[in-house]
Design a protein around this motif. Sequence first.
Motif, PDB file in Angstrom:
ATOM      1  N   ALA A  99      -4.296   6.468   1.190  1.00 53.61           N
ATOM      2  CA  ALA A  99      -4.125   6.092  -0.216  1.00 53.61           C
ATOM      3  C   ALA A  99      -2.872   5.261  -0.425  1.00 53.61           C
ATOM      4  CB  ALA A  99      -4.080   7.349  -1.085  1.00 53.61           C
ATOM      5  N   ASN A 100      -1.854   5.468   0.413  1.00 59.30           N
ATOM      6  CA  ASN A 100      -0.622   4.697   0.265  1.00 59.30           C
ATOM      7  C   ASN A 100      -0.686   3.333   0.943  1.00 59.30           C
ATOM      8  OD1 ASN A 100      -0.409   5.350   2.965  1.00 59.30           O
ATOM      9  ND2 ASN A 100       1.435   6.616   2.747  1.00 59.30           N
ATOM     10  N   GLN A 101      -1.901   2.943   1.386  1.00 67.05           N
ATOM     11  CA  GLN A 101      -2.119   1.599   1.927  1.00 67.05           C
ATOM     12  C   GLN A 101      -3.213   0.874   1.139  1.00 67.05           C
ATOM     13  OE1 GLN A 101      -0.262   0.387   5.227  1.00 67.05           O
ATOM     14  NE2 GLN A 101       0.873   1.639   3.754  1.00 67.05           N
ATOM     15  N   VAL A 102      -3.362   1.255  -0.102  1.00 65.67           N
ATOM     16  CA  VAL A 102      -4.378   0.697  -0.991  1.00 65.67           C
ATOM     17  C   VAL A 102      -3.683   0.132  -2.221  1.00 65.67           C
ATOM     18  CG1 VAL A 102      -6.385   1.253  -2.436  1.00 65.67           C
ATOM     19  CG2 VAL A 102      -6.142   2.304  -0.167  1.00 65.67           C
ATOM     20  N   VAL A 103      -4.123  -1.052  -2.669  1.00 61.86           N
ATOM     21  CA  VAL A 103      -3.541  -1.697  -3.842  1.00 61.86           C
ATOM     22  C   VAL A 103      -4.660  -2.085  -4.796  1.00 61.86           C
ATOM     23  CG1 VAL A 103      -2.233  -3.695  -4.689  1.00 61.86           C
ATOM     24  CG2 VAL A 103      -1.537  -2.545  -2.569  1.00 61.86           C
ATOM     25  N   ARG A 104      -4.499  -1.734  -6.058  1.00 66.85           N
ATOM     26  CA  ARG A 104      -5.483  -2.105  -7.079  1.00 66.85           C
ATOM     27  C   ARG A 104      -5.522  -3.621  -7.261  1.00 66.85           C
ATOM     28  NH1 ARG A 104      -2.698   2.191  -9.079  1.00 66.85           N
ATOM     29  NH2 ARG A 104      -3.888   4.080  -9.610  1.00 66.85           N
ATOM     30  N   LEU A 105      -6.710  -4.125  -7.528  1.00 64.90           N
ATOM     31  CA  LEU A 105      -6.872  -5.527  -7.865  1.00 64.90           C
ATOM     32  C   LEU A 105      -6.932  -5.662  -9.387  1.00 64.90           C
ATOM     33  CD1 LEU A 105      -9.479  -6.620  -5.173  1.00 64.90           C
ATOM     34  CD2 LEU A 105      -7.023  -7.057  -5.192  1.00 64.90           C
ATOM     35  N   PRO A 106      -6.095  -6.501  -9.982  1.00 58.39           N
ATOM     36  CA  PRO A 106      -6.077  -6.630 -11.439  1.00 58.39           C
ATOM     37  C   PRO A 106      -7.310  -7.354 -11.962  1.00 58.39           C
ATOM     38  CG  PRO A 106      -4.601  -8.225 -10.443  1.00 58.39           C
ATOM     39  CD  PRO A 106      -5.086  -7.345  -9.323  1.00 58.39           C
ATOM     40  N   ASP A 107      -7.492  -7.275 -13.271  1.00 56.82           N
ATOM     41  CA  ASP A 107      -8.653  -7.908 -13.905  1.00 56.82           C
ATOM     42  C   ASP A 107      -8.721  -9.398 -13.617  1.00 56.82           C
ATOM     43  OD1 ASP A 107      -9.261  -5.429 -14.933  1.00 56.82           O
ATOM     44  OD2 ASP A 107      -8.519  -5.853 -16.955  1.00 56.82           O
ATOM     45  N   ASP A 253      17.777 -18.330  16.334  1.00 64.81           N
ATOM     46  CA  ASP A 253      17.241 -16.992  16.113  1.00 64.81           C
ATOM     47  C   ASP A 253      15.740 -17.021  16.363  1.00 64.81           C
ATOM     48  OD1 ASP A 253      19.716 -15.996  15.291  1.00 64.81           O
ATOM     49  OD2 ASP A 253      19.351 -16.565  13.212  1.00 64.81           O
ATOM     50  N   VAL A 254      15.211 -15.995  16.990  1.00 68.34           N
ATOM     51  CA  VAL A 254      13.773 -15.891  17.239  1.00 68.34           C
ATOM     52  C   VAL A 254      13.268 -14.631  16.561  1.00 68.34           C
ATOM     53  CG1 VAL A 254      11.957 -15.758  18.973  1.00 68.34           C
ATOM     54  CG2 VAL A 254      14.021 -17.113  19.431  1.00 68.34           C
ATOM     55  N   ILE A 255      12.316 -14.807  15.666  1.00 68.78           N
ATOM     56  CA  ILE A 255      11.781 -13.713  14.865  1.00 68.78           C
ATOM     57  C   ILE A 255      10.324 -13.483  15.232  1.00 68.78           C
ATOM     58  CG2 ILE A 255      11.259 -12.906  12.531  1.00 68.78           C
ATOM     59  CD1 ILE A 255      14.236 -13.096  13.091  1.00 68.78           C
ATOM     60  N   ASN A 256       9.999 -12.279  15.666  1.00 67.90           N
ATOM     61  CA  ASN A 256       8.601 -11.881  15.837  1.00 67.90           C
ATOM     62  C   ASN A 256       8.154 -11.248  14.530  1.00 67.90           C
ATOM     63  OD1 ASN A 256       7.920 -12.374  18.805  1.00 67.90           O
ATOM     64  ND2 ASN A 256       9.894 -11.354  18.914  1.00 67.90           N
ATOM     65  N   ALA A 257       7.304 -11.949  13.796  1.00 66.36           N
ATOM     66  CA  ALA A 257       7.094 -11.635  12.383  1.00 66.36           C
ATOM     67  C   ALA A 257       5.884 -10.746  12.111  1.00 66.36           C
ATOM     68  CB  ALA A 257       6.974 -12.931  11.582  1.00 66.36           C
ATOM     69  N   HIS A 258       5.415 -10.023  13.126  1.00 69.31           N
ATOM     70  CA  HIS A 258       4.317  -9.080  12.900  1.00 69.31           C
ATOM     71  C   HIS A 258       4.899  -7.707  12.570  1.00 69.31           C
ATOM     72  CE1 HIS A 258       0.920 -11.639  14.013  1.00 69.31           C
ATOM     73  NE2 HIS A 258       1.817 -12.242  14.789  1.00 69.31           N
ATOM     74  N   GLU A 259       4.667  -7.285  11.350  1.00 66.10           N
ATOM     75  CA  GLU A 259       5.232  -6.018  10.879  1.00 66.10           C
ATOM     76  C   GLU A 259       4.333  -4.851  11.259  1.00 66.10           C
ATOM     77  OE1 GLU A 259       8.087  -5.758   9.675  1.00 66.10           O
ATOM     78  OE2 GLU A 259       8.642  -7.710   8.844  1.00 66.10           O
ATOM     79  N   ARG A 260       4.942  -3.712  11.559  1.00 69.42           N
ATOM     80  CA  ARG A 260       4.186  -2.510  11.865  1.00 69.42           C
ATOM     81  C   ARG A 260       4.595  -1.320  10.995  1.00 69.42           C
ATOM     82  NH1 ARG A 260       1.302  -5.683  13.243  1.00 69.42           N
ATOM     83  NH2 ARG A 260       0.618  -6.280  15.341  1.00 69.42           N
ATOM     84  N   ASP A 261       5.612  -1.482  10.194  1.00 63.96           N
ATOM     85  CA  ASP A 261       6.039  -0.423   9.286  1.00 63.96           C
ATOM     86  C   ASP A 261       5.074  -0.393   8.095  1.00 63.96           C
ATOM     87  OD1 ASP A 261       7.267   1.111   7.257  1.00 63.96           O
ATOM     88  OD2 ASP A 261       9.273   0.588   7.953  1.00 63.96           O
ATOM     89  N   PRO A 262       4.358   0.712   7.866  1.00 71.18           N
ATOM     90  CA  PRO A 262       3.395   0.768   6.756  1.00 71.18           C
ATOM     91  C   PRO A 262       4.013   0.442   5.405  1.00 71.18           C
ATOM     92  CG  PRO A 262       3.088   2.645   8.223  1.00 71.18           C
ATOM     93  CD  PRO A 262       4.351   1.963   8.659  1.00 71.18           C
ATOM     94  N   ARG A 263       5.270   0.796   5.212  1.00 73.11           N
ATOM     95  CA  ARG A 263       5.921   0.513   3.931  1.00 73.11           C
ATOM     96  C   ARG A 263       6.105  -0.987   3.740  1.00 73.11           C
ATOM     97  NH1 ARG A 263      10.996   4.197   5.180  1.00 73.11           N
ATOM     98  NH2 ARG A 263      10.632   3.012   7.104  1.00 73.11           N
ATOM     99  N   VAL A 264       6.444  -1.688   4.801  1.00 71.46           N
ATOM    100  CA  VAL A 264       6.604  -3.138   4.724  1.00 71.46           C
ATOM    101  C   VAL A 264       5.247  -3.801   4.502  1.00 71.46           C
ATOM    102  CG1 VAL A 264       7.349  -5.194   5.974  1.00 71.46           C
ATOM    103  CG2 VAL A 264       8.670  -3.076   6.146  1.00 71.46           C
ATOM    104  N   ASN A 265       4.234  -3.312   5.196  1.00 73.92           N
ATOM    105  CA  ASN A 265       2.899  -3.881   5.023  1.00 73.92           C
ATOM    106  C   ASN A 265       2.381  -3.681   3.608  1.00 73.92           C
ATOM    107  OD1 ASN A 265       2.773  -4.818   7.665  1.00 73.92           O
ATOM    108  ND2 ASN A 265       1.955  -2.895   8.441  1.00 73.92           N
ATOM    109  N   LEU A 266       2.650  -2.512   3.038  1.00 77.14           N
ATOM    110  CA  LEU A 266       2.232  -2.268   1.661  1.00 77.14           C
ATOM    111  C   LEU A 266       2.962  -3.211   0.703  1.00 77.14           C
ATOM    112  CD1 LEU A 266       0.609  -0.550  -0.359  1.00 77.14           C
ATOM    113  CD2 LEU A 266       2.576   0.993  -0.467  1.00 77.14           C
TER     114      LEU A 266
END
Length: 318
Positions: A99-107, A253-266
């Motif tokens: 449920a904490n990885q779900v976002v409502r879609l607005p009208d 600087d080299v950034i690997n930009a694939h996130e794995r933290d659920p909070r960041v993904n949300l």
Amino acid sequence: MPAAVLVGPARIEVRDAAVPAPAAGEVRIRLEGCGVCASNVEPWAGQPWSTFPGEAGGLGHEGWGIVDALGEGVSDLSVGERVTMLSSHGFAPYDVAPANQVVRLPDALDGQPFPGEPLACAMNIFRRADVLPGQTVAIVGIGFLGAVLTKLASDAGARVIAISRRAESLELARAYGAAETIVMDDHWAIIERVKALTGEALCERVIEAVGKQWPLDLASAIVGFGGRLVVAGYHQDGPRQVNMQDWNWKGIDVINAHERDPRVNLRGLREAVAAVAERRVDLIPLLTHRYALDELNEAIAATRDKPEGFVKAVVTFG
């Protein structure tokens, strides 16, 4: 329910599977559709470490739809709400997600397809890129992700140089705000063109959005001194080599930009919903090809081969 199952290299079959039940803290979504990701191509084609058959609905991680059932303890979502989510079995009519990885879609997004996960990736990549007004940003590879990043960077006040193989991809980049475009054909000619466009300084930011060796080499070569190389391509088909001497010399600087933290993904998913609802990103021109579930092999092949006009495929249900 019918569900796509990867049964062998380049062979997906639709088989009967149980409708999943949401566990505590989860919701079940009746999917309207699911995007097809470029990262689906290598597992579908078969890799040395692959095992078959895969899981029912597996590979599908770009779904959206209607909340259908709530697991124990879920109180901030309701059955019937239209949502996008971060889940992993979206090539089937039903999937479950925390449920904490779900976002409502607005009208404002009613009736609009919304593969949220790749948009969330774009938002997170852009944040990690730290693009500033006045910078020159090269984006290597203009597909769905590259086009969205072009729009975000140009809106932030950067001058975007889009580099891609197909003329129609470069046209798309211009439509999404690119100031300059370069055909991705000759390594040294591209470097010289970037030098000419930047007064020999090269680029403060370069985002590699292909996931192959040569684009990574090219991206490394066109980062300027003290710049930032952002690896947004998904490199999953084997090891890579990098020009460490060049990286050292230029102090990048080299950034690997694939996130794995659920909070960041949300966070990225919420930002993606807002960006499309507020019309800062036009999603519709990027969703160019639609397929039924039993056409998923064709959808992934098109993602690999990119027929004329192709940007992104979605599988739709019902």
